[in-house]
Design a protein around this motif. Structure first.
Motif, PDB file in Angstrom:
ATOM      1  N   ARG A  28      89.037  53.814  75.893  1.00  0.00           N
ATOM      2  CA  ARG A  28      87.980  53.051  75.205  1.00  0.00           C
ATOM      3  C   ARG A  28      86.687  53.860  75.101  1.00  0.00           C
ATOM      4  NH1 ARG A  28      89.764  48.631  78.399  1.00  0.00           N
ATOM      5  NH2 ARG A  28      87.891  48.818  79.711  1.00  0.00           N
ATOM      6  N   VAL A  29      86.372  54.607  76.168  1.00  0.00           N
ATOM      7  CA  VAL A  29      85.143  55.418  76.153  1.00  0.00           C
ATOM      8  C   VAL A  29      85.254  56.529  75.118  1.00  0.00           C
ATOM      9  CG1 VAL A  29      83.709  56.980  77.508  1.00  0.00           C
ATOM     10  CG2 VAL A  29      84.523  54.855  78.518  1.00  0.00           C
ATOM     11  N   ALA A  30      86.440  57.213  75.068  1.00  0.00           N
ATOM     12  CA  ALA A  30      86.621  58.296  74.105  1.00  0.00           C
ATOM     13  C   ALA A  30      86.521  57.784  72.677  1.00  0.00           C
ATOM     14  CB  ALA A  30      87.990  58.961  74.337  1.00  0.00           C
ATOM     15  N   LYS A  31      87.138  56.646  72.432  1.00  0.00           N
ATOM     16  CA  LYS A  31      87.068  56.064  71.087  1.00  0.00           C
ATOM     17  C   LYS A  31      85.641  55.671  70.736  1.00  0.00           C
ATOM     18  CE  LYS A  31      89.269  52.632  68.168  1.00  0.00           C
ATOM     19  NZ  LYS A  31      90.195  51.474  68.090  1.00  0.00           N
ATOM     20  N   ALA A  32      84.915  55.169  71.696  1.00  0.00           N
ATOM     21  CA  ALA A  32      83.519  54.784  71.444  1.00  0.00           C
ATOM     22  C   ALA A  32      82.678  55.990  71.094  1.00  0.00           C
ATOM     23  CB  ALA A  32      82.959  54.077  72.662  1.00  0.00           C
ATOM     24  N   ILE A  33      82.972  57.158  71.772  1.00  0.00           N
ATOM     25  CA  ILE A  33      82.214  58.387  71.476  1.00  0.00           C
ATOM     26  C   ILE A  33      82.495  58.850  70.057  1.00  0.00           C
ATOM     27  CG2 ILE A  33      81.988  60.829  72.095  1.00  0.00           C
ATOM     28  CD1 ILE A  33      82.514  59.949  75.020  1.00  0.00           C
ATOM     29  N   GLU A  34      83.791  58.791  69.643  1.00  0.00           N
ATOM     30  CA  GLU A  34      84.139  59.172  68.268  1.00  0.00           C
ATOM     31  C   GLU A  34      83.442  58.269  67.248  1.00  0.00           C
ATOM     32  OE1 GLU A  34      88.324  59.058  68.011  1.00  0.00           O
ATOM     33  OE2 GLU A  34      88.671  60.822  69.300  1.00  0.00           O
ATOM     34  N   ASP A  35      83.420  56.994  67.523  1.00  0.00           N
ATOM     35  CA  ASP A  35      82.749  56.056  66.602  1.00  0.00           C
ATOM     36  C   ASP A  35      81.267  56.371  66.489  1.00  0.00           C
ATOM     37  OD1 ASP A  35      85.156  54.819  66.230  1.00  0.00           O
ATOM     38  OD2 ASP A  35      84.763  53.225  67.705  1.00  0.00           O
ATOM     39  N   ILE A  36      80.656  56.721  67.603  1.00  0.00           N
ATOM     40  CA  ILE A  36      79.222  57.048  67.576  1.00  0.00           C
ATOM     41  C   ILE A  36      78.979  58.305  66.752  1.00  0.00           C
ATOM     42  CG2 ILE A  36      77.275  57.788  69.015  1.00  0.00           C
ATOM     43  CD1 ILE A  36      78.472  55.963  71.221  1.00  0.00           C
ATOM     44  N   ALA A  37      79.865  59.334  66.923  1.00  0.00           N
ATOM     45  CA  ALA A  37      79.701  60.582  66.170  1.00  0.00           C
ATOM     46  C   ALA A  37      79.831  60.340  64.681  1.00  0.00           C
ATOM     47  CB  ALA A  37      80.737  61.597  66.643  1.00  0.00           C
ATOM     48  N   GLU A  38      80.834  59.555  64.272  1.00  0.00           N
ATOM     49  CA  GLU A  38      81.001  59.238  62.848  1.00  0.00           C
ATOM     50  C   GLU A  38      79.794  58.480  62.306  1.00  0.00           C
ATOM     51  OE1 GLU A  38      84.606  57.157  62.358  1.00  0.00           O
ATOM     52  OE2 GLU A  38      85.900  58.865  62.861  1.00  0.00           O
TER      53      GLU A  38
END
Length: 252
Positions: A145-155
């Motif tokens: 969940r944390v990794a996915k959240a980081i990707e969403d923030i970058a996008e």
């Protein structure tokens, strides 16, 4: 007739173990609720009554006067009942008003109630551990969940940086608004004609002098008296001058 039933709410019935002055323990059934009364100088009273099922405790509710001062408005007051019972003697409690049941509540053992609360708190702790990632079983899920959240923030950051440029390309230049026309000068108003001078009024004629006042009557009388002797003297003089002197003749 006792009248319409009052409003009631929050009824409970619990078995509770009490120690009484170092004697044998007694199991009590504690019944409680809240009742609306018409004024503060009244209170709700619960009394045990006959009737109902063998596993049901029946209580009659009544409103009685009390020593509290009146406030001239409706208030909510607590209604309580306490009786010694045996374990699992009653399963439920019925509250009646004028012979009719107006409220019912199940009997709960305080020990069972405490165990139920402990189970509920443990279940809530497990749910909270899964949501925050502090539980052992949810570590891998939390990492994902944390990794996915980081990707969403970058996008999201990329979209924010591109958005202003795209908007600048697509948006057409704004046309300048035409200058506002100046209002034509206002026409001067013609000068107002002077009014002709007013004619002077002719001078008023002088009023004639007031007539001489007539002398008082007393003065006239005096002048008349003085005038008569003077007139007699003058007439005598005139007669003497006019008459020729006669010679004295002797009689024969």
């Amino acid at each position: 007739m006792a009248g319409p039933a009052p409003k009631t709410e929050k009824w409970t019935a619990r078995e509770n173990l009490h120690d009484y002055k170092e004697k044998a323990d007694h199991l009590h059934l504690l019944v409680g609720g809240t009742v609306e009364v018409s004024d503060a100088d009244k209170q709700p009273v619960l009394k045990q009554a006959s009737g109902g099922g063998p596993k049901t405790l029946t209580l009659d509710l009544s409103i009685e006067p009390c020593s509290d001062p009146a406030v001239s408005c409706a208030v909510w007051k607590a209604a309580n009942f306490d009786t010694i019972v045996e374990a699992d003697q009653y399963d439920s409690v019925d509250v009646r008003w004028d012979g009719k049941v107006i409220a019912s509540t199940p009997v709960i053992n305080d020990m069972e109630h405490g165990e139920l609360l402990d189970k509920q708190s443990e279940a809530q702790d497990e749910v909270a551990a899964k949501e925050t990632g502090t539980g052992e079983a949810s570590v891998t899920e939390t990492v994902k969940r944390v990794a996915k959240a980081i990707e969403d923030i970058a996008e999201g950051v990329k979209k924010l940086t591109k958005a202003p440029k795209e908007v600048a390309k697509k948006a057409p230049p704004e046309k300048e608004a035409p200058p506002e026309k100046e209002a034509p000068p206002k026409k001067k108003e013609p000068p107002k004609k002077k009014e002709p001078p007013k004619k002077k009024e002719p001078p008023k004629k002088k009023e004639p002098s007031p007539k001489k006042k007539a002398p008082p009557k007393k003065t006239v009388k005096k002048s008349a008296k003085t005038a008569k002797p003077a007139a007699k003297k003058t007439t005598k003089k005139v007669v003497k001058k006019a008459m020729p002197k006669q010679k004295k003749t002797k009689r024969r």
